[in-house]
Design an enzyme around this catalytic site. Structure first.
Site, PDB file in Angstrom:
ATOM      1  N   LYS A 115       0.444   8.875  12.180  1.00 27.22           N
ATOM      2  CA  LYS A 115       1.497   9.172  11.204  1.00 27.22           C
ATOM      3  C   LYS A 115       2.247  10.460  11.519  1.00 27.22           C
ATOM      4  CE  LYS A 115      -0.059   6.181   7.777  1.00 27.22           C
ATOM      5  NZ  LYS A 115      -0.230   5.771   6.431  1.00 27.22           N
ATOM      6  N   GLU A 199       1.689  16.331   2.375  1.00 27.43           N
ATOM      7  CA  GLU A 199       3.102  16.040   2.218  1.00 27.43           C
ATOM      8  C   GLU A 199       3.509  16.120   0.756  1.00 27.43           C
ATOM      9  OE1 GLU A 199       3.872  12.152   3.981  1.00 27.43           O
ATOM     10  OE2 GLU A 199       3.746  11.221   2.035  1.00 27.43           O
ATOM     11  N   HIS A 234      -2.610   1.437  -4.550  1.00 28.22           N
ATOM     12  CA  HIS A 234      -1.791   1.708  -3.373  1.00 28.22           C
ATOM     13  C   HIS A 234      -1.558   0.476  -2.516  1.00 28.22           C
ATOM     14  CE1 HIS A 234      -1.907   5.911  -4.371  1.00 28.22           C
ATOM     15  NE2 HIS A 234      -3.223   5.847  -4.452  1.00 28.22           N
ATOM     16  N   ARG A 291       4.300  -4.737  13.066  1.00 32.14           N
ATOM     17  CA  ARG A 291       3.755  -6.096  12.978  1.00 32.14           C
ATOM     18  C   ARG A 291       4.578  -6.898  11.974  1.00 32.14           C
ATOM     19  NH1 ARG A 291       1.849  -5.113   7.792  1.00 32.14           N
ATOM     20  NH2 ARG A 291       0.791  -3.130   7.552  1.00 32.14           N
TER      21      ARG A 291
END
Lengths: 494, 171
Positions: A115, A199, A234, A291
């Site tokens: 990430k 973040e 999530h 994907r």
């Protein structure tokens, strides 16, 4: 052009069925591993495939999958989603063994799989990621100072993570150290890496993603957006296209941003660039999924494309690049993921045997599944039963069709989220398109099943139905209980 | 009578009837009716109305449980074993068993006597509660291995009812 006669599907369930159908349409034989316990129910669902018995851990065993593809004379491997779909080593191992990996090059997967590196790529593409930083090499004081600069609340996330695992929300500087410690240990357990980053936590965020497809020769197009804001734990449960808030201008901005990111990593094939969109419709790069996505049918319905077919044609070398201006959407599509889970028990999976299963049908209704009456939903796989995708000429029309489709979807024997989805669908905020990722938490009480007592009419009907319906259908016994690895079971296809 | 358990609550259902597209019966003493749609085999496939239309209904039976999906609601409903004529799993079984451990207070039917379905056969006491034990079927009283004052275990055989062939309510 290459010759592909047989393709190994390195996956299971509805996506395996989706890929198998796309392969058969092109005259390619799908080769599908089925574990012993899946065989009994899978054999009738995948009867048009070459089925190979496989050990329980097959979907995560890259070496075994490559060996299987070779021994079955496959020329290519389709990884689907989940399992090894975003495992660069698996893609590499396929390539090294002369198998075409139906997906992007291993290099793109590995660049986007990390990430923190993906954020750097986004910045290079002039797309702003959610403000944040990697804690690698920083001392606790520095981390605190930088987190304050980003602004609380912040999220601590696993660099290699996904699906919310290893993720923590932190509201004040005091709680930061603890959250980082927990996130690190979860990340190590799930992803084998302690890398975490901090973040900015966007308040009232929407999750909107852009479908891209990179044709050979670096011609990447964006195929609209999908609003995937309705999530529980999530994980997405409702996805729609177009998003109720994205206008033509924003779509172009986000789409072009996604294309720039794909081009930097020399992307090939289908991919998704995920963004977080704030209340003022600023969008921030979140991650790229290299994907096919679970929710790809929503895009297919609106844009009249077949993304899986494009993937296969790309591997065959026959895909015809479509120019961006020819990518035009019409109408509105919504996908509902039906899970064997109990919304009243914090969405805990409720595996078990489906005693009665009847899919809805009709104009604008598409169901993707790989189950039937008598099928078992296993505790050790994702408990998704089916995806219901509805298409209407407007969002309102799609909502009406969705209600009917969900009402007519019969799944008895396991607890499902079907009615929970119907309650979301009826909720005024959902109908108005006022969404953010905390929707389910915020309206938790309103979305609960009414605590109303059961109506006497209900019991009357139940008793009458009991007298007129039979016992659950039994699956026919396959008569083949042998637990061998890879013996041919169905007739060999020449 | 059929004993129904939903969400740990018990309900008694009597006089379940389907005539001219109307399902009727008495639930806990309250008369209830409902319009239904049946298929060519007489199976109920939809019921009730919302905004004037029938809502599809589906059900499946697994032993004593019946799962029903209707009107935005899915429920798993328990039909007590041996008390329910539905689904055919009890067949012509005329065994009358103790629902729980307790003491026999009164025998209200004699060996050789004719009894009707739902007629009270035995009065039992369990945990200071009096419980009426009813006949599962129409028939004659056969074997009766217990006497007034006996202490019995849960599931103990109390009486055998020999079915009358012509009395089967199920078609």
């Amino acid at each position: 052009m290459v010759t592909i006669k047989r393709v190994l599907i390195a996956n299971r369930g509805e996506i395996a069925r989706r890929i198998a159908t796309a392969l058969i349409e092109k005259g390619i034989v799908p080769v599908l591993p089925l574990t012993d316990k899946e065989y009994k129910q899978g054999v009738s669902i995948f009867k048009d495939c070459r089925i190979v018995r496989a050990p329980d851990n097959i979907y995560l065993d890259g070496q075994a999958l490559v060996a299987l593809a070779k021994s079955e004379n496959c020329q290519a491997v389709h990884p689907g989603y989940g399992f090894l779909a975003e495992n660069a080593k698996f893609a590499e191992s396929c390539e090294q063994n002369g198998l075409i990996f139906i997906g992007p090059p291993a290099g793109s997967i590995s660049l986007m799989g990390h990430k923190e590196r993906a954020r750097e790529i986004a910045k290079k593409a002039n797309v702003s990621p959610v403000p944040g930083f990697s804690i690698d090499g920083l001392n606790p004081l520095e981390i605190k100072e930088m987190a304050e600069a980003v602004g609380f609340p912040v999220l601590v996330k696993a660099s290699m993570g996904g699906g919310g695992k290893g993720m923590r929300r932190v509201d004040s500087p005091d709680a930061l150290a603890d959250a980082i410690r927990m996130s690190k240990s979860e990340s190590a357990a799930y992803f084998g890496s302690e890398d975490v980053f901090v973040e900015k936590c966007i308040v009232k965020p929407r999750h909107i993603e852009i479908q891209i497809f990179s044709f050979p020769g670096g011609r990447t197009v964006y195929v609209g957006e999908r609003e995937c804001t309705i999530q529980r734990r999530h994980q997405k449960i409702i996805e729609e296209s177009p998003s109720p808030v994205v206008n033509e201008k924003l779509r172009r901005e986000m789409g072009e941003a996604a294309v720039r990111i794909a081009d930097i990593v020399n992307y090939i094939g289908a991919g998704t660039v995920e963004f977080i969109v704030d209340e003022n419709l600023n969008f921030y790069f979140l991650e790229m999924n290299t994907r096919i996505q679970v929710e790809h049918p929503v895009t297919e319905e609106v844009f009249g494309v077949d993304l899986v077919a494009w993937q296969i044609e790309e591997a065959l070398g026959t895909v015809e690049a479509v120019p961006q201006k020819k990518i035009r959407g019409a109408g509105h599509a919504i996908e509902f993921r039906i899970y064997a889970e109990d919304p009243d028990q914090n969405f805990m999976p409720s595996p078990g045997k489906i005693l009665l299963y009847r899919e809805p049908s009709g104009p604008g209704i598409r169901v993707e599944s790989a189950v039937a009456t008598g099928s078992e939903i296993f505790a050790d796989f994702d408990p998704m039963i089916a995806k219901v995708v509805v298409k209407g000429h407007s969002r309102q029309h799609a909502l009406e069709r969705a209600m009917l489709a969900l009402e007519n979807f019969v799944i008895l024997g396991v607890t499902t989220n079907r009615e929970f989805l119907m309650r979301i669908l009826s909720h005024p905020a959902f109908r108005a398109g006022e969404l953010d990722t905390s929707f389910i938490d915020r309206y938790r009480e309103e979305l609960k099943a009414a605590d109303a007592p059961i109506e006497p009419e209900w019991l009357l009907l139940a008793a009458a139905l009991r007298k007129t319906t039979g016992k659950p259908a039994q699956l026919p016994d396959s008569g083949d209980g042998a637990g061998f690895y890879y013996p041919p079971v169905n007739a060999r296809i020449p | 009578m059929t004993r129904i358990v939903w969400n740990e609550q018990e309900f008694d259902l009597k006089n379940l009837k389907l005539e001219h597209g109307t399902l009727s019966g008495t639930v806990n003493g309250e008369a209830v009716s409902l319009s239904v749609v049946t298929d060519e085999n007489g199976r109920i496939i939809a019921a009730g109305t919302t905004g004037g239309r029938a809502v599809p209904a589906a059900a499946v039976t697994d032993g004593e449980y019946t799962w029903v999906q209707w009107r935005g609601r899915t429920e798993k409903i328990t039909f007590n074993r041996g008390r329910d004529a539905g689904a055919g799993e009890t067949g012509g079984d005329g065994s009358v068993k103790a629902p729980m451990p307790g003491k026999i207070l009164e025998l209200m039917a004699e060996s050789g006597g004719t009894v009707e379905k739902d007629q009270v056969l035995i009065l039992m006491e369990s945990m200071k509660l009096q419980v009426e034990i009813r006949s599962p079927i129409d028939g004659t009283v056969g074997n009766c291995p217990v006497s007034v004052g006996d202490m019995v275990d849960g599931d103990a055989l109390l009486m055998e009812i020999v079915p009358q062939k012509e009395a089967a309510e199920e078609k």
